[in-house]
Scaffold this active site. Sequence first.
Site, PDB file in Angstrom:
ATOM      1  N   SER A 167      11.515  55.579  45.173  1.00 16.13           N
ATOM      2  CA  SER A 167      12.959  55.843  45.640  1.00 16.13           C
ATOM      3  C   SER A 167      13.354  57.236  45.386  1.00 16.13           C
ATOM      4  CB  SER A 167      13.802  54.712  45.290  1.00 16.13           C
ATOM      5  OG  SER A 167      13.425  53.545  45.857  1.00 16.13           O
ATOM      6  N   LYS A 173      14.628  59.238  48.529  1.00 16.03           N
ATOM      7  CA  LYS A 173      15.897  58.984  49.049  1.00 16.03           C
ATOM      8  C   LYS A 173      16.759  60.264  48.715  1.00 16.03           C
ATOM      9  CE  LYS A 173      15.481  54.340  48.746  1.00 16.03           C
ATOM     10  NZ  LYS A 173      15.776  53.067  47.997  1.00 16.03           N
ATOM     11  N   SER A 195      20.212  52.118  45.583  1.00 14.74           N
ATOM     12  CA  SER A 195      18.754  52.462  46.155  1.00 14.74           C
ATOM     13  C   SER A 195      18.397  51.497  47.233  1.00 14.74           C
ATOM     14  CB  SER A 195      17.874  52.184  44.928  1.00 14.74           C
ATOM     15  OG  SER A 195      16.566  52.972  45.304  1.00 14.74           O
TER      16      SER A 195
END
Length: 374
Positions: free
Chosen positions: A62, A65, A117
């Site tokens: 993640s 991102k 997230s």
Amino acid sequence: MKSRAFVLIFTLIMITTFGNICYANEKKNLPQLSSKSAIAIEWVTGKILFEKNKDLKLPMASTTKIMTAILVLENCDVNKEIEIPPQAVGVPGSSMYLEKGEKLKIIDLLYGLMLSSGNDAAVALAIATAGDVKKFVNLMNKKAKELGLSNTVFSSPHGLEQGQHYTTAHDLAKLTAYAMRNPVFRQIVKTKEKEVPWTTRPYNRILRNKNKMLRLYPGADGVKTGFTKKAGRCLVTSVYRDDFRVICVVLNASDMWNDTQKILDYCYNNFKVIKLLPGEMGYVKVKNGKSDWVKVGTTHECYWVIESSCFPKIDMLLQATEAPVEKNKVVGRLNVYLKNEKQSLPLLALQECPRKSLWDRIKEKLFENRRRQK
């Protein structure tokens, strides 16, 4: 002679202040880490302060991102309200629990992306930005090339691997340094808790940041956690203390919190920032000018990252110059000696100085004659 004397005096002052001392390298006990790859850089210069396998290609989960967020910020009106598309409902993995029929502002989705997230937020933002996820991924890879991230490939906006999806600690640190220049991005990633609307329910969402470094480490102000079975635990951290920002990345780390703290302690114990602020630094002699001296200095801030045990030597070289002198004319050099490295900066006239006119010279001659007669 006056000009030369001034240079010597100035140089003596600078040497006395900063010295040219570099003590024996005291950087001992390099951090022992659980992570496969790690790096710490200073965000302005990109100077590498610590690294372990910095160019090893690994999945980044993640932390992907970070790229998603900065692309949205650069391409969208964050106050625009959008309807959540069906593709963003029920996305596997971490979530901000978007629901069918919801309408949210892009800024709210960005908080869901970076604090919770939310993989669902990533899909919604990708579609809002580029029309569909595939086009957004193309934008991600295009941006990576623009930023010189030569060892990075994206296949999704959230980090769930859907083909080739990898980066390196060094590339991820450079991307983060770039993203942290955006004030909205900085505000989002340093937020510990955020209340955003839940338009299909009678109450709001409370989003809590998964990044424990915001609470664990003094000066921490971002950035992003990540985890998949393939990527392991990943963490990107920003710390800002005493005008010194360090970006730290650990990839595939079984103990990412302790690894990151060890690296940051090492950096702040072994490095420091030296700044030379813009402004007046002295004077240079002017021949045939309406003024005998002109102020000199620099017009922009200069910035160096050096080992804590070292102190730079600085000297200034000026030469008498002939009028007229235009403002910002180069009239000398400032030499900065950093251990085995020398950097030379231009010194500029900070004011203009016209040439003496015929009448100026006549008045000067008359004054000298009168003084002699007395």
